[in-house]
Design a protein around this motif. Structure first.
Motif, short mmCIF file in Angstrom:
data_model
loop_
_atom_site.label_atom_id
_atom_site.label_comp_id
_atom_site.label_asym_id
_atom_site.label_seq_id
_atom_site.Cartn_x
_atom_site.Cartn_y
_atom_site.Cartn_z
N PHE A 122 20.65 -7.58 -17.96
CA PHE A 122 22.05 -7.77 -18.36
C PHE A 122 22.47 -9.23 -18.28
O PHE A 122 23.14 -9.74 -19.17
CB PHE A 122 22.98 -6.91 -17.50
CG PHE A 122 23.12 -5.52 -18.03
CD1 PHE A 122 24.19 -5.18 -18.83
CD2 PHE A 122 22.19 -4.54 -17.74
CE1 PHE A 122 24.33 -3.90 -19.33
CE2 PHE A 122 22.32 -3.26 -18.23
CZ PHE A 122 23.39 -2.94 -19.04
N THR A 123 22.08 -9.94 -17.20
CA THR A 123 22.56 -11.32 -17.04
C THR A 123 21.79 -12.31 -17.89
O THR A 123 22.39 -13.23 -18.45
CB THR A 123 22.50 -11.76 -15.57
OG1 THR A 123 21.17 -11.63 -15.09
CG2 THR A 123 23.46 -10.95 -14.72
N LYS A 124 20.49 -12.17 -18.01
CA LYS A 124 19.68 -13.17 -18.71
C LYS A 124 19.52 -12.85 -20.20
O LYS A 124 19.62 -13.74 -21.04
CB LYS A 124 18.29 -13.28 -18.07
CG LYS A 124 18.33 -13.74 -16.64
CD LYS A 124 18.94 -15.12 -16.54
CE LYS A 124 18.97 -15.60 -15.10
NZ LYS A 124 19.70 -16.83 -14.94
N LEU A 125 19.28 -11.61 -20.53
CA LEU A 125 19.02 -11.26 -21.92
C LEU A 125 20.30 -10.95 -22.69
O LEU A 125 20.49 -11.41 -23.81
CB LEU A 125 18.04 -10.08 -21.99
CG LEU A 125 17.53 -9.70 -23.36
CD1 LEU A 125 16.69 -10.84 -23.94
CD2 LEU A 125 16.70 -8.44 -23.30
N LEU A 126 21.19 -10.17 -22.09
CA LEU A 126 22.41 -9.75 -22.78
C LEU A 126 23.61 -10.64 -22.48
O LEU A 126 24.67 -10.46 -23.08
CB LEU A 126 22.73 -8.29 -22.42
CG LEU A 126 21.67 -7.27 -22.79
CD1 LEU A 126 22.05 -5.90 -22.27
CD2 LEU A 126 21.45 -7.23 -24.30
N ALA A 127 23.47 -11.56 -21.54
CA ALA A 127 24.54 -12.48 -21.16
C ALA A 127 25.80 -11.77 -20.69
O ALA A 127 26.91 -12.17 -20.97
CB ALA A 127 24.86 -13.45 -22.29
#
Length: 175
Positions: free
Chosen positions: A158-163
């Protein structure tokens, strides 16, 4: 009308009718909420209120079908429920504690640790509901590590790929 027809029309539990009515009430609340969402067409010609309307319409259709089933004789194909005759309050307390602590601590200890705690307590409650021992210290540590192994990749996805910003412990975004 013979006695067989009369008996089949009244052969339902009161909760069955309440389920259908409840589904209609929830559908109406969803539809009422969807009215406040702007309908400006976006990508692919549908607006942000499209999905809430679809969900409320589908739920209303399910509610109507449930009520029709009840009024025509009840859930005739329903099997007898499995499990204990009464709810397991101890198991419910463990699972509820996990969910409530997750909600209370997620911004304090971060997503990964709070979700790991939720997993650990929920698994303990599910074990208790099956009549199994809830676990000793070794099992508790194993559950916590398993929770982290599940929560960490979800957090990073969620944090790295989907921002999507999820609460973390550090400013780096990795924990």
């Amino acid at each position: 009308m013979d006695s067989l027809d009369t008996r089949s029309q009244t052969n339902h539990r009161p909760g069955q009718l309440a389920m259908g009515i409840g589904a209609l009430v929830v559908a109406a609340v969803l539809a009422w909420g969807a009215m406040d969402i702007p309908s400006d067409a976006g990508y692919a010609g549908v607006g942000p209120n499209f999905l809430p309307w679809v969900v409320s319409a589908a739920l209303a259709a399910c509610g109507v079908m449930l009520i029709r089933e009840v009024l025509t004789g009840g859930y005739r194909q329903m099997e007898e429920p499995s499990g204990a005759a009464r709810g397991d309050w101890r198991a419910l307390a463990w699972v509820s504690a996990g969910i409530l602590l997750n909600a209370a601590l997620i911004t304090t200890i971060g997503f990964i640790l709070s979700c790991s705690l939720c997993f650990m307590l929920a698994v303990r409650g599910l074990r208790a509901s099956e009549g199994k021992p809830i676990g000793d210290l070794r099992q508790t540590v194993k559950d916590a590590v398993t929770g982290m192994l599940i929560a960490a990749p979800v957090y990073w996805l969620f944090t790295k790929l989907l921002a999507v910003n999820l609460p973390g412990i550090t400013a780096t975004g990795w924990i």
